[in-house]
Every structure is written in C-alpha cells, then in structure tokens.
Design an enzyme around this catalytic site. Structure first.
Site, PDB file in Angstrom:
ATOM      1  N   GLY A  47      -8.091   2.104  -1.339  1.00 10.57           N
ATOM      2  CA  GLY A  47      -7.202   1.081  -1.858  1.00 10.57           C
ATOM      3  C   GLY A  47      -6.210   0.682  -0.789  1.00 10.57           C
ATOM      4  N   GLN A  52       1.759  -2.367   2.553  1.00 13.77           N
ATOM      5  CA  GLN A  52       1.254  -1.571   3.676  1.00 13.77           C
ATOM      6  C   GLN A  52       0.922  -2.422   4.895  1.00 13.77           C
ATOM      7  OE1 GLN A  52      -1.685   0.742   1.069  1.00 13.77           O
ATOM      8  NE2 GLN A  52      -1.217   2.203   2.695  1.00 13.77           N
ATOM      9  N   CYS A 100      -3.475   8.722   2.413  1.00 12.94           N
ATOM     10  CA  CYS A 100      -2.928   7.374   2.408  1.00 12.94           C
ATOM     11  C   CYS A 100      -3.082   6.808   3.811  1.00 12.94           C
ATOM     12  CB  CYS A 100      -1.451   7.414   2.014  1.00 12.94           C
ATOM     13  SG  CYS A 100      -0.670   5.788   1.998  1.00 12.94           S
ATOM     14  N   LEU A 101      -3.514   5.554   3.895  1.00 14.46           N
ATOM     15  CA  LEU A 101      -3.698   4.937   5.211  1.00 14.46           C
ATOM     16  C   LEU A 101      -2.372   4.790   5.954  1.00 14.46           C
ATOM     17  CD1 LEU A 101      -6.320   2.209   4.250  1.00 14.46           C
ATOM     18  CD2 LEU A 101      -6.748   4.454   5.273  1.00 14.46           C
ATOM     19  N   HIS A 142      -1.468   5.580  -7.303  1.00 14.89           N
ATOM     20  CA  HIS A 142      -1.117   5.666  -5.881  1.00 14.89           C
ATOM     21  C   HIS A 142      -0.795   4.276  -5.331  1.00 14.89           C
ATOM     22  CE1 HIS A 142      -1.738   7.295  -1.666  1.00 14.89           C
ATOM     23  NE2 HIS A 142      -1.747   5.990  -1.475  1.00 14.89           N
ATOM     24  N   GLU A 143      -1.658   3.295  -5.624  1.00 10.25           N
ATOM     25  CA  GLU A 143      -1.452   1.956  -5.056  1.00 10.25           C
ATOM     26  C   GLU A 143      -0.213   1.281  -5.641  1.00 10.25           C
ATOM     27  OE1 GLU A 143      -2.883   1.259  -2.432  1.00 10.25           O
ATOM     28  OE2 GLU A 143      -4.378   2.846  -2.580  1.00 10.25           O
ATOM     29  N   HIS A 146       3.070   2.089  -4.141  1.00  7.87           N
ATOM     30  CA  HIS A 146       3.453   1.366  -2.923  1.00  7.87           C
ATOM     31  C   HIS A 146       4.323   0.147  -3.246  1.00  7.87           C
ATOM     32  CE1 HIS A 146       1.319   3.435   0.297  1.00  7.87           C
ATOM     33  NE2 HIS A 146       0.200   3.459  -0.405  1.00  7.87           N
TER      34      HIS A 146
HETATM   35 NI    NI Z   1      -1.400   4.717   0.138  1.00  7.55          NI
END
Ligand code: NI
Length: 178
Positions: A47, A52, A100-101, A142-143, A146
């Site tokens: 995701g 981000q 997480c990226l 999680h998304e 953000h």
């Molecule tokens: Ni993340």
C-alpha cells in the site's frame, strides 16, 4: 511511468494530518494516482499513502495478488480509497508484523483491529463501503494512519518485536524491503 521519491521517517511531512480530496477525475488527480501505483509497484509495497510522496491529501492505495514483502498474506483487491472513515466492528485486536516503505529495512509488531468497516470514495468519487478482516483490515489501518500523521512504530508496545527485516525474516529478499 513516474516513480516518485518516498519520504522516510523523520521527515516532518509524514507527521501532518492530510486534507480531504475535493477534485476528482482531473488530469492532476489521474497523474497522482498513476504515479502512486507506479511507486508502490516499483517498491513491491502492499500500500501507499499520498503523504508518503509528499502530497498531503486523504488518498491511499493498496492491494496485491501476491506480495513479495508479505509472501504469506492473502490477496487484497487493488483499491483507491479517498477521504476514508474507519469503523471497528468489534473491540478485538491482534498483533502482527508490519513494514513500511517510509521505514525501510525494519519490521515491527503492532496491534490492529481485527474487523472493521471502511468507507470513502474511489478515484471517480464513487462510494466504497467494505467490511473486512485480517490482513486486509491491517493494511487499511496502516495506510489510513499515514493520513493522520502516524507511522506504525508509534503503535509498538513490545520493542523486542521491532528490528531489521533481514535479521527477523531472513527468508525474505532484502531487496523487497527497501
Ligand atoms: Ni506505511
């Protein structure tokens, strides 16, 4: 195809509360969403949230059939979710490892609601309403975090379950976690 730079933890732009999306089907929005998919796919992510890549809008994408970063995860439909609202459907929570990226190379175990409803709209401003559980519910939480300026390490309760992916999950290809 444009792969955008993914901001890393420590960048204050990841700590902002995102603004609602008010424009749909514009060239700028189409380009943004296409770039987000390019960026997510290039990083093998499950995701990605607009903040981000430095865009402070309530827009997340997620979904995959098979994911190299989470090889045991069940598939999640490819979704564009805008202006989301999450409603837990029970008090039950469970711990699970997340990456997480924006936090490359690390994994941590965090509690998430097991079952929830998510509502919002898609890229064409059409309503989305789904009741989900398990990994799907985890990815959404999680998304959407953000969009609230939250990163998963802020939820870790047991820091003995936070560490480098290559150490804790040596079978995963480290190239899939950067
Ligand atoms: Ni993340």
């Amino acid at each position: 195809m444009t792969v955008r730079e993914i901001l890393k933890m420590g960048d204050p732009r990841l700590l902002r509360v995102a603004e609602p999306v008010t424009e749909f089907d514009t060239p700028a929005m189409k380009e943004l969403i296409a770039d987000m998919f390019d960026t997510m796919h290039a990083a093998n992510g499950a995701g990605l949230a607009a903040p981000q890549i430095g865009v402070n809008l309530q827009l997340v994408i997620f979904g995959f059939k098979q994911n190299a970063r989470y090889p045991d995860a069940p598939q999640v439909p490819e979704t564009v979710l805008i202006n989301p609202i999450l409603t837990p459907l029970s008090d039950e929570m469970e711990e699970g490892f997340e990456g997480c990226l924006s936090v490359p190379g690390l994994r941590g175990s965090v509690p998430r609601y097991v079952k929830l409803r998510y509502e919002g709209v898609d890229e064409h401003n059409q309503p989305i309403k789904r009741d989900v559980d398990g990994f799907h519910a985890r990815v959404v939480q999680h998304e959407v975090d953000h969009l609230l300026g939250k990163l998963y390490p802020m939820h870790i309760k047991d820091f003995s379950k936070f560490g480098f992916t290559e150490v804790m999950f040596p079978d995963l290809d480290p190239n899939d976690d950067d």
